[in-house]
Design a protein around this motif. Structure first.
Motif, PDB file in Angstrom:
ATOM      1  N   ALA A 147      -0.782  -3.723 -43.905  1.00  9.22           N
ATOM      2  CA  ALA A 147      -1.400  -4.962 -43.941  1.00  9.22           C
ATOM      3  C   ALA A 147      -2.022  -5.140 -45.639  1.00  9.22           C
ATOM      4  O   ALA A 147      -2.082  -6.143 -46.019  1.00  9.22           O
ATOM      5  CB  ALA A 147      -2.627  -4.802 -43.081  1.00  9.22           C
ATOM      6  N   GLN A 148      -2.368  -4.231 -45.832  1.00 11.95           N
ATOM      7  CA  GLN A 148      -3.152  -4.052 -47.224  1.00 11.95           C
ATOM      8  C   GLN A 148      -2.084  -4.451 -48.459  1.00 11.95           C
ATOM      9  O   GLN A 148      -2.462  -5.179 -49.359  1.00 11.95           O
ATOM     10  CB  GLN A 148      -3.711  -2.785 -47.622  1.00 11.95           C
ATOM     11  N   SER A 149      -0.881  -4.210 -48.137  1.00 13.74           N
ATOM     12  CA  SER A 149       0.272  -4.627 -48.880  1.00 13.74           C
ATOM     13  C   SER A 149       0.934  -5.756 -48.644  1.00 13.74           C
ATOM     14  O   SER A 149       1.896  -6.140 -49.372  1.00 13.74           O
ATOM     15  CB  SER A 149       1.282  -3.605 -49.091  1.00 13.74           C
ATOM     16  N   GLY A 150       0.225  -6.377 -47.826  1.00 11.79           N
ATOM     17  CA  GLY A 150       0.775  -7.688 -47.195  1.00 11.79           C
ATOM     18  C   GLY A 150       2.110  -7.959 -46.541  1.00 11.79           C
ATOM     19  O   GLY A 150       2.617  -8.882 -46.358  1.00 11.79           O
ATOM     20  N   GLN A 151       2.599  -6.844 -45.993  1.00 12.20           N
ATOM     21  CA  GLN A 151       3.896  -6.960 -45.323  1.00 12.20           C
ATOM     22  C   GLN A 151       3.603  -7.289 -43.668  1.00 12.20           C
ATOM     23  O   GLN A 151       4.657  -7.726 -43.212  1.00 12.20           O
ATOM     24  CB  GLN A 151       4.534  -5.455 -45.442  1.00 12.20           C
ATOM     25  N   ILE A 152       2.346  -6.795 -43.133  1.00 12.91           N
ATOM     26  CA  ILE A 152       2.129  -7.136 -41.556  1.00 12.91           C
ATOM     27  C   ILE A 152       0.690  -7.630 -41.584  1.00 12.91           C
ATOM     28  O   ILE A 152      -0.015  -7.421 -42.564  1.00 12.91           O
ATOM     29  CB  ILE A 152       2.326  -5.949 -40.741  1.00 12.91           C
ATOM     30  N   ASP A 153       0.880  -8.460 -40.717  1.00  7.96           N
ATOM     31  CA  ASP A 153      -0.540  -8.932 -40.068  1.00  7.96           C
ATOM     32  C   ASP A 153      -1.172  -7.837 -38.951  1.00  7.96           C
ATOM     33  O   ASP A 153      -0.405  -7.528 -37.943  1.00  7.96           O
ATOM     34  CB  ASP A 153      -0.668 -10.282 -39.522  1.00  7.96           C
ATOM     35  N   ILE A 154      -2.190  -7.382 -38.868  1.00  5.20           N
ATOM     36  CA  ILE A 154      -2.884  -6.926 -37.725  1.00  5.20           C
ATOM     37  C   ILE A 154      -3.910  -7.810 -36.895  1.00  5.20           C
ATOM     38  O   ILE A 154      -4.614  -8.526 -37.611  1.00  5.20           O
ATOM     39  CB  ILE A 154      -3.978  -5.860 -38.232  1.00  5.20           C
ATOM     40  N   LEU A 155      -3.464  -8.154 -35.626  1.00  3.94           N
ATOM     41  CA  LEU A 155      -4.133  -9.044 -34.851  1.00  3.94           C
ATOM     42  C   LEU A 155      -4.848  -8.442 -33.635  1.00  3.94           C
ATOM     43  O   LEU A 155      -4.761  -7.464 -33.282  1.00  3.94           O
ATOM     44  CB  LEU A 155      -2.952  -9.775 -34.058  1.00  3.94           C
ATOM     45  N   ARG A 156      -6.079  -8.870 -33.402  1.00  3.36           N
ATOM     46  CA  ARG A 156      -6.917  -8.736 -32.215  1.00  3.36           C
ATOM     47  C   ARG A 156      -6.970 -10.099 -31.456  1.00  3.36           C
ATOM     48  O   ARG A 156      -7.545 -11.117 -32.115  1.00  3.36           O
ATOM     49  CB  ARG A 156      -8.352  -8.094 -32.822  1.00  3.36           C
ATOM     50  N   LYS A 157      -6.656 -10.139 -30.405  1.00  2.00           N
ATOM     51  CA  LYS A 157      -6.903 -11.374 -29.608  1.00  2.00           C
ATOM     52  C   LYS A 157      -6.132 -12.487 -30.091  1.00  2.00           C
ATOM     53  O   LYS A 157      -6.685 -13.672 -30.138  1.00  2.00           O
ATOM     54  CB  LYS A 157      -8.260 -11.715 -29.327  1.00  2.00           C
ATOM     55  N   GLY A 158      -5.024 -12.009 -30.654  1.00  2.83           N
ATOM     56  CA  GLY A 158      -4.162 -13.208 -31.277  1.00  2.83           C
ATOM     57  C   GLY A 158      -4.462 -13.436 -32.751  1.00  2.83           C
ATOM     58  O   GLY A 158      -3.633 -14.491 -33.443  1.00  2.83           O
ATOM     59  N   LYS A 159      -5.687 -13.080 -33.167  1.00  2.00           N
ATOM     60  CA  LYS A 159      -6.084 -13.647 -34.354  1.00  2.00           C
ATOM     61  C   LYS A 159      -6.046 -12.568 -35.568  1.00  2.00           C
ATOM     62  O   LYS A 159      -6.345 -11.467 -35.228  1.00  2.00           O
ATOM     63  CB  LYS A 159      -7.785 -13.879 -34.297  1.00  2.00           C
ATOM     64  N   ARG A 160      -5.446 -12.980 -36.745  1.00  2.00           N
ATOM     65  CA  ARG A 160      -5.468 -11.945 -37.798  1.00  2.00           C
ATOM     66  C   ARG A 160      -6.731 -11.299 -38.186  1.00  2.00           C
ATOM     67  O   ARG A 160      -7.767 -12.180 -38.307  1.00  2.00           O
ATOM     68  CB  ARG A 160      -4.750 -12.614 -39.148  1.00  2.00           C
ATOM     69  N   ILE A 161      -6.934 -10.006 -38.373  1.00  2.00           N
ATOM     70  CA  ILE A 161      -8.190  -9.402 -38.774  1.00  2.00           C
ATOM     71  C   ILE A 161      -7.846  -8.613 -40.089  1.00  2.00           C
ATOM     72  O   ILE A 161      -6.886  -8.352 -40.402  1.00  2.00           O
ATOM     73  CB  ILE A 161      -8.491  -8.396 -37.595  1.00  2.00           C
ATOM     74  N   ALA A 162      -8.728  -8.258 -41.031  1.00  2.00           N
ATOM     75  CA  ALA A 162      -8.781  -7.403 -41.877  1.00  2.00           C
ATOM     76  C   ALA A 162      -8.532  -5.927 -41.559  1.00  2.00           C
ATOM     77  O   ALA A 162      -8.805  -5.507 -40.597  1.00  2.00           O
ATOM     78  CB  ALA A 162     -10.142  -7.389 -42.713  1.00  2.00           C
ATOM     79  N   PRO A 163      -7.607  -5.416 -42.373  1.00  2.00           N
ATOM     80  CA  PRO A 163      -7.024  -4.184 -41.952  1.00  2.00           C
ATOM     81  C   PRO A 163      -8.286  -3.123 -41.937  1.00  2.00           C
ATOM     82  O   PRO A 163      -8.246  -2.168 -40.995  1.00  2.00           O
ATOM     83  CB  PRO A 163      -6.421  -3.561 -43.164  1.00  2.00           C
ATOM     84  N   GLU A 164      -9.357  -3.295 -42.612  1.00  2.03           N
ATOM     85  CA  GLU A 164     -10.521  -2.320 -42.437  1.00  2.03           C
ATOM     86  C   GLU A 164     -11.284  -2.480 -41.228  1.00  2.03           C
ATOM     87  O   GLU A 164     -11.916  -1.740 -40.722  1.00  2.03           O
ATOM     88  CB  GLU A 164     -11.275  -2.304 -43.757  1.00  2.03           C
ATOM     89  N   ALA A 165     -10.796  -3.676 -40.352  1.00  2.00           N
ATOM     90  CA  ALA A 165     -11.451  -4.039 -39.287  1.00  2.00           C
ATOM     91  C   ALA A 165     -10.998  -3.587 -38.090  1.00  2.00           C
ATOM     92  O   ALA A 165     -11.273  -3.780 -36.965  1.00  2.00           O
ATOM     93  CB  ALA A 165     -12.036  -5.612 -39.248  1.00  2.00           C
ATOM     94  N   MET A 166      -9.844  -2.986 -38.549  1.00  2.00           N
ATOM     95  CA  MET A 166      -9.118  -2.431 -37.192  1.00  2.00           C
ATOM     96  C   MET A 166      -9.622  -1.473 -36.217  1.00  2.00           C
ATOM     97  O   MET A 166      -9.766  -0.166 -36.804  1.00  2.00           O
ATOM     98  CB  MET A 166      -7.882  -1.758 -37.563  1.00  2.00           C
ATOM     99  N   HIS A 167      -9.719  -1.879 -34.865  1.00  2.00           N
ATOM    100  CA  HIS A 167     -10.481  -0.704 -33.937  1.00  2.00           C
ATOM    101  C   HIS A 167      -9.975  -1.613 -32.659  1.00  2.00           C
ATOM    102  O   HIS A 167      -9.695  -2.780 -32.668  1.00  2.00           O
ATOM    103  CB  HIS A 167     -11.940  -0.483 -34.126  1.00  2.00           C
ATOM    104  N   GLY A 168      -9.901  -0.579 -31.558  1.00  2.00           N
ATOM    105  CA  GLY A 168      -9.809  -1.308 -30.364  1.00  2.00           C
ATOM    106  C   GLY A 168      -8.194  -1.645 -30.176  1.00  2.00           C
ATOM    107  O   GLY A 168      -7.407  -1.152 -30.775  1.00  2.00           O
ATOM    108  N   VAL A 169      -8.014  -2.614 -29.281  1.00  2.79           N
ATOM    109  CA  VAL A 169      -6.565  -3.225 -28.951  1.00  2.79           C
ATOM    110  C   VAL A 169      -6.409  -4.056 -30.083  1.00  2.79           C
ATOM    111  O   VAL A 169      -6.800  -4.976 -30.119  1.00  2.79           O
ATOM    112  CB  VAL A 169      -6.822  -3.819 -27.634  1.00  2.79           C
ATOM    113  N   VAL A 170      -5.218  -3.666 -30.655  1.00  2.56           N
ATOM    114  CA  VAL A 170      -4.530  -4.641 -31.543  1.00  2.56           C
ATOM    115  C   VAL A 170      -3.227  -4.828 -31.568  1.00  2.56           C
ATOM    116  O   VAL A 170      -2.596  -3.850 -30.830  1.00  2.56           O
ATOM    117  CB  VAL A 170      -5.044  -4.005 -33.058  1.00  2.56           C
ATOM    118  N   ARG A 171      -2.460  -5.710 -32.301  1.00  2.00           N
ATOM    119  CA  ARG A 171      -1.192  -5.847 -32.380  1.00  2.00           C
ATOM    120  C   ARG A 171      -0.553  -6.133 -33.799  1.00  2.00           C
ATOM    121  O   ARG A 171      -1.602  -6.286 -34.584  1.00  2.00           O
ATOM    122  CB  ARG A 171      -0.630  -7.098 -31.437  1.00  2.00           C
TER     123      ARG A 171
END
Length: 97
Positions: free
Chosen positions: A64-88
């Motif tokens: 995510a930091q290198s711009g290759q994927i998005d990390i999603l929570r509840k269908g919304k893109r989140i910052a990589p450093e905010a990743m916790h809980g249920v993500v896709r």
């Protein structure tokens, strides 16, 4: 302490999100299961994939930091450093949610 990204975990995520295609996402457990299945001497424990989750999450942050994927929570893109809980994870898109 952050786990350094693992090449196999990076490859597993990229393979899966690429196979799913644009705007489709995968669960981190999909990548962890793929990693567990790739280990030649894996145990017969059906929950063995769980030990790969930390590597998958570290690889996802790197991607995510290198711009290759998005990390999603509840269908919304989140910052990589905010990743916790249920993500896709999905391939990076320019589409705004």
């Amino acid at each position: 302490m952050m786990i350094p990204p693992d090449a196999a975990a990076i490859a597993a995520i990229l393979d899966l999100v690429t196979a799913r295609g644009p705007l489709k996402s995968i669960c981190p457990t999909d990548a962890a299961r793929a990693l567990a299945d790739s280990v030649p001497d894996r145990s017969t424990d059906p929950e063995a994939w769980r030990r790969f989750l930390p590597q998958v999450r570290a690889a996802a942050v790197h991607l995510a930091q290198s711009g290759q994927i998005d990390i999603l929570r509840k269908g919304k893109r989140i910052a990589p450093e905010a990743m916790h809980g249920v993500v896709r994870f999905r391939l990076t898109t320019n589409q705004e949610e």
